[in-house]
Design an enzyme around this catalytic site. Structure first.
Site, PDB file in Angstrom:
ATOM      1  N   PRO A   1      88.729 -16.043  14.561  1.00  0.00           N
ATOM      2  CA  PRO A   1      89.760 -15.048  14.229  1.00  0.00           C
ATOM      3  C   PRO A   1      89.507 -14.483  12.846  1.00  0.00           C
ATOM      4  O   PRO A   1      89.433 -15.225  11.869  1.00  0.00           O
ATOM      5  CB  PRO A   1      91.065 -15.856  14.287  1.00  0.00           C
ATOM      6  CG  PRO A   1      90.648 -17.267  14.068  1.00  0.00           C
ATOM      7  CD  PRO A   1      89.264 -17.407  14.640  1.00  0.00           C
ATOM      8  N   CYS A   2      89.318 -13.192  12.751  1.00  0.00           N
ATOM      9  CA  CYS A   2      88.929 -12.568  11.486  1.00  0.00           C
ATOM     10  C   CYS A   2      89.764 -11.327  11.228  1.00  0.00           C
ATOM     11  O   CYS A   2      89.283 -10.206  11.415  1.00  0.00           O
ATOM     12  CB  CYS A   2      87.437 -12.212  11.498  1.00  0.00           C
ATOM     13  SG  CYS A   2      86.387 -13.607  11.131  1.00  0.00           S
TER      14      CYS A   2
END
Length: 410
Positions: free
Chosen positions: A79-80
């Protein structure tokens, strides 16, 4: 079965696709408590339920009963948020890489280095590779080079942005994928198999028409959910006045409805409604009360409908709230797209024969029924009638002005 190490597993969108292609999740790592509870509800995969930074690579291997070099594939979508569409406008490249949330990229590389899987797949938002803002992608590529230099491996990453709708998913969803093998075998991403019916050249060349929302949902009760799925809030009663396949733009000076808004002054997904004979737009994880896509019957999508649009296996069940289901499903990878890529990894990189038939491909349900009726705009919205200004153009809106001020100040 082939063995996979799964990082940032979420509800298991990638894993369900690899499972359909003949892989078994030897170990999964996920920190979200709701995701972990729902994973255990649906699968008996060994699960490390906490922040990946709290687990050593050896703990991950031990939990999966693996030794370095044994896993057939490492999969995960770190998750970025810094590399999302909004993150594109961050003040500078270093600002996004220094964001603590980008450390998930480093964690993925650490497990790749220590576990040395035969192949790997990394998925991320397409903002990771935006031209001129691709420092996240460069960080990954440089990290893989460093692993090769230190271990003598030959991971050669192949990168491509894919739209899930072009591979049979009844949802338009763009993501970036990195795929590679430890021994440097070349990898070719599969050619698209589906296209829009307007793509005459594609249809003539043998491509199939996009799978549609009707293909995904046509056998499910149209009036499911009752009050739980009613669109509430300020704009809920306006939704029935918008034809399926349209959004708030219907009620602008350039649309066919009443001039209630300015052109392109709202998010595209504001009051966005599914069209039966087209793929869904991207399912979001945490939409606001007026953010779609909504069902053509003027309601929110049920948990099962969300899963169908993400091509999850039909045996997935949930014991959490609908909003929690939306978050889990909206953060996932469409499982059919994962299945397509997993089969190519088997064939091209692992040398394992793979069935041509896709297990998660939605059936074709024939011609969709006619569009739903459109209702008059409720009187409570008539005060909005007027000559509304359009958006001034790309780079000239309020957000762009704020960014320019910040750049001038800092």
């Amino acid at each position: 079965m082939l063995k996979a190490i799964s990082l940032f597993t979420g509800i298991g969108g990638l894993d369900f696709g690899f499972e359909a292609a003949g892989f078994s999740t030897a170990v999964a790592v996920e920190m979200d408590a709701v995701a972990c509870r729902e994973l255990r509800r649906n699968r008996d995969w060994p699960l490390l339920a906490d922040d990946i930074h709290k687990f050593s690579s050896q703990q991950i291997l031990d939990t999966g009963g693996l030794v370095p070099g044994e896993a057939d594939v490492l999969i995960g979508g770190p998750p970025c948020q810094p590399f999302s569409k909004s993150g594109y406008w961050a003040g500078g490249d270093a600002a996004r890489l220094s964001d603590p949330r980008s450390s998930t990229l480093e964690a993925y590389l650490r497990v790749l280095r220590d576990c040395r899987p035969k192949t790997f797949l990394l998925e991320n938002v397409h903002g990771l590779a935006f031209k001129g803002k691709d420092e996240g992608l460069k960080f990954l590529l440089e990290g893989i080079q460093s692993i090769n230099k230190g271990l003598g491996t030959n991971y050669i990453p192949y990168c491509k942005k894919l739209n899930a709708a072009e591979y049979g998913v009844p949802q338009s969803r763009e993501r970036v994928f990195l795929i590679g093998s430890r021994d440097g075998k070349p990898f070719r991403f599969p050619e698209r198999t589906h296209c829009t019916t307007d793509d005459v050249e594609g249809i003539d060349s043998g491509l199939m028409a996009y799978k549609t929302a009707w293909d995904a949902l046509g056998d499910l009760p149209a009036d499911a959910g009752g009050d739980e799925l009613r669109v509430k809030g300020k704009w809920g009663e306006l939704l029935p006045s918008i034809p399926e396949g349209n959004n708030y733009l219907w009620h602008t000076g350039r649309g066919g409805g009443m001039p209630l808004f300015g052109w392109r002054t709202r998010y595209w997904s504001f009051l966005l409604k599914l069209k039966k004979d087209q793929p869904s737009w991207t399912i979001q994880a945490q939409p606001g009360p007026a953010i779609g896509p909504f069902h053509w019957r003027n309601r929110m999508l049920s948990g099962r409908e969300l899963c169908r649009l993400q091509t999850f296996p039909d045996n997935i069940t949930f014991g959490c709230s609908r909003s929690e289901v939306q978050k889990l499903v909206g953060n996932a990878v469409p499982s059919l797209l994962a299945e397509v890529l997993a089969l190519e990894i088997k064939r091209q990189l692992l040398g394992v024969p793979a069935d041509a038939a896709l297990k998660l491909l939605p059936p074709s349900r024939g011609v969709a029924p006619p569009p739903e009726p459109v209702y008059p705009v409720p009187e409570k919205y008539h005060h909005l009638l007027g000559d509304h200004a359009d958006h001034p153009g790309e780079g000239r809106g309020r957000g762009a002005a704020v960014r320019q001020i910040e750049q001038d100040l800092f």
